[in-house]
Enzyme design. Structure first.
Site, short mmCIF file in Angstrom:
data_model
loop_
_atom_site.label_atom_id
_atom_site.label_comp_id
_atom_site.label_asym_id
_atom_site.label_seq_id
_atom_site.Cartn_x
_atom_site.Cartn_y
_atom_site.Cartn_z
N ALA A 281 0.83 -1.21 0.00
CA ALA A 281 0.00 0.00 0.00
C ALA A 281 0.87 1.26 0.00
CB ALA A 281 -0.89 -0.01 1.24
N CYS B 99 13.09 2.95 -0.25
CA CYS B 99 13.26 4.35 -0.68
C CYS B 99 14.14 5.06 0.36
CB CYS B 99 11.92 5.04 -0.86
SG CYS B 99 10.84 4.98 0.57
C1 LIG Z 1 7.33 1.73 1.35
S1 LIG Z 1 5.68 1.53 1.80
C2 LIG Z 1 5.07 0.64 0.43
C3 LIG Z 1 4.80 1.43 -0.82
C4 LIG Z 1 4.09 0.59 -1.87
N1 LIG Z 1 4.82 -0.62 -2.19
C5 LIG Z 1 3.82 1.36 -3.14
O1 LIG Z 1 4.48 1.14 -4.16
O2 LIG Z 1 2.90 2.18 -3.14
C6 LIG Z 1 5.84 0.28 3.01
C7 LIG Z 1 4.55 -0.41 3.42
O3 LIG Z 1 4.90 -1.47 4.31
C8 LIG Z 1 3.83 -1.70 5.17
N2 LIG Z 1 4.34 -2.53 6.28
C9 LIG Z 1 5.20 -2.14 7.27
N3 LIG Z 1 5.48 -3.19 8.07
C10 LIG Z 1 4.82 -4.26 7.58
C11 LIG Z 1 4.71 -5.62 7.96
N4 LIG Z 1 5.36 -6.10 9.03
N5 LIG Z 1 3.91 -6.44 7.23
C12 LIG Z 1 3.25 -5.98 6.16
N6 LIG Z 1 3.31 -4.70 5.74
C13 LIG Z 1 4.09 -3.84 6.44
C14 LIG Z 1 3.36 -0.32 5.52
O4 LIG Z 1 2.01 -0.34 5.97
C15 LIG Z 1 3.54 0.43 4.20
O5 LIG Z 1 2.33 0.48 3.49
#
Ligand SMILES: C[S@@+](CC[C@H](N)C(=O)[O-])C[C@H]1O[C@@H](n2cnc3c(N)ncnc32)[C@H](O)[C@@H]1O
Length: 433
Positions: free
Chosen positions: A250, A364
């Site tokens: 997300a 990032c």
């Molecule tokens: C860098 S953002 C992702 C951006 C996304 N891939 C995009 O292209 O729009 C990182 C995401 O990792 C999720 N996240 C963090 N820890 C996590 C976990 N233990 N399990 C699953 N998701 C996780 C966060 O909610 C966040 O949405």
């Protein structure tokens, strides 16, 4: 000629409150959230600016953003103008920071700055603020055209990347970056009238206000995604119906890329709220993915995937152009903790790749601990995995591929390299059996 902002502050609404103060109060709340509580500014905007009209919200974000960019020089000016010790978290320092940045950087009319600043203070601090603002005006104070990075960041990045990259980062920090649009198809991008093209499905616009009002948004032709952020999913190429697991997905930039490239996408994230945004994005762009809300650390899928993409949670220091708060908030301890989490998530993600399949790891971040070091460690403990080196036609023109085969985008030094967010991206291959 009076600007809209000037007119706003000159008019005194009923009840005697100086107009324009609400936006400045919100800017103070944003600074406080970032500097004292270490909160991301996006989250603080949600909490502090929700009730403001959109013009006021935009002004509050612009003031707080520029105050964060020029924080060091602003504090130096404030401290040079008084013998009083103004604590870091004192209200008078905060008001002076936002007042001076409006005056010296944003070129807001002095009477508007003075009126709104004094309206937020009580008598003693008001006198001091008035004296300092008068002096700034009288003595023609200036700010450097390029803001220095906060000292710990400059030190860290000089050690990792060298002085030239720090200078490039400072130049990049001076203003919010342009807006990159990623299109569902190359044909839609080619037919788009505005902006410059840095790739087949890409258009770059000068910053353009509210994105929802741009042509093609309502039709779902594109979404906003920094060009560097598109590299990870592009490294997987066309899906042709194959299955991909998009981890930490997300709000879904990479999910949409993968779905648009013909992959059968399963997109997982631990945040239900962020997945809701992903769902809205998919609906708008008329793309499809299966969504899973869970913590990756406790997830076990019932199949293996042709490809897995892990866009791991990270410090996001690579997005500092758009998020000026990040360089003030992120500490070495957080980088170390995030790096450990990335090691864990990568090792777990590798389990779900079919033999010979691809695993993309991306962050990032401009911290090697969240990129190069994670991969070195992974390859030490997964000796039958290897890097599938990126090829020049996998990446936008001007993006360098490291000798090891991964992609590391850095602030542009003004040569042929485009201005991009800082990313680390690598494509790995699972052992054949
Ligand atoms: C860098 S953002 C992702 C951006 C996304 N891939 C995009 O292209 O729009 C990182 C995401 O990792 C999720 N996240 C963090 N820890 C996590 C976990 N233990 N399990 C699953 N998701 C996780 C966060 O909610 C966040 O949405």
């Amino acid at each position: 000629m009076a600007t809209r902002r000037d007119r706003q502050t000159r008019q005194q609404p009923a009840g005697g409150q100086v107009e324009g103060v609400a936006a400045r109060k919100a800017a103070l709340a944003l600074l406080d959230a970032v500097l004292r509580r270490g909160e991301p500014m996006d989250r603080a905007v949600h909490a502090s600016c929700q009730r403001l009209p959109s013009d006021d919200r935009a002004l509050a974000i612009a003031i707080a953003g520029d105050a964060l960019r020029w924080l060091g020089p602003l504090d130096a000016l404030i401290d040079s103008a008084t013998d009083q010790i103004l604590p870091e978290d004192s209200k008078v320092r905060a008001v002076l920071r936002i007042a001076l940045v409006q005056l010296l950087q944003m070129r807001v009319a002095p009477h508007a700055v003075v009126a709104t600043s004094l309206a937020m203070l009580i008598a003693g601090p008001r006198r001091l603020t008035h004296a300092i603002l008068s002096r700034a005006h009288r003595d023609d104070w200036t700010l450097p055209s390029v803001p220095p990075l906060p000292a710990p960041v400059a030190e860290r990045w000089t050690a990792h990347w060298g002085k030239e990259i720090v200078t490039a980062a400072e130049a990049a920090w001076a203003a919010p970056p342009p807006l990159d649009l990623r299109f569902r198809t190359a044909a839609l991008a080619a037919a788009y009238a505005d902006g410059a093209s840095l790739g087949p499905k890409h258009r770059r616009l000068a910053r353009a206000g509210r994105v929802e009002l741009l042509p093609g948004y309502a039709d779902g032709d594109w979404w906003v995604q920094d060009l560097a952020a598109t590299i990870a999913a592009d490294l997987l190429g066309q899906g042709e119906g194959r299955a991909v697991l998009d981890l930490c997905a997300a709000p879904g930039g990479k999910t949409m890329q993968l779905a648009a490239a013909g992959w059968q996408v399963t997109a997982l994230d631990s945040s239900a709220k962020r997945l809701e945004r992903l769902r809205e994005n998919l609906a708008r762009t008329r793309l499809d993915a299966q969504l899973v809300t869970t913590d990756l650390r406790h997830f076990t899928p019932d199949q293996h995937y042709d490809a897995v993409l892990l866009d791991a949670p990270c410090s996001a220091t690579g997005t500092f152009r758009r998020h000026p708060d990040v360089l003030h908030r992120i500490s070495q301890a957080e980088i170390t903790a995030l790096s450990a989490l990335q090691h864990e998530l990568l090792a777990r993600s590798a389990r779900w790749v079919r033999p010979g399949g691809r695993l993309i790891f991306a962050t990032c971040s401009l911290e090697p601990a969240e990129g190069e070091a994670v991969i070195a460690d992974f390859l030490r403990s997964h000796t039958d995995w290897r890097i599938d080196a990126a090829r020049p036609d996998d990446v936008p023109a001007g993006v360098a591929i490291a000798p090891q085969g991964w992609v590391r985008t850095l602030p542009s030094t003004g040569s042929d390299a485009p201005d991009l967010d800082g990313f680390f991206i690598v494509r790995l291959v699972a052992p054949p059996t």
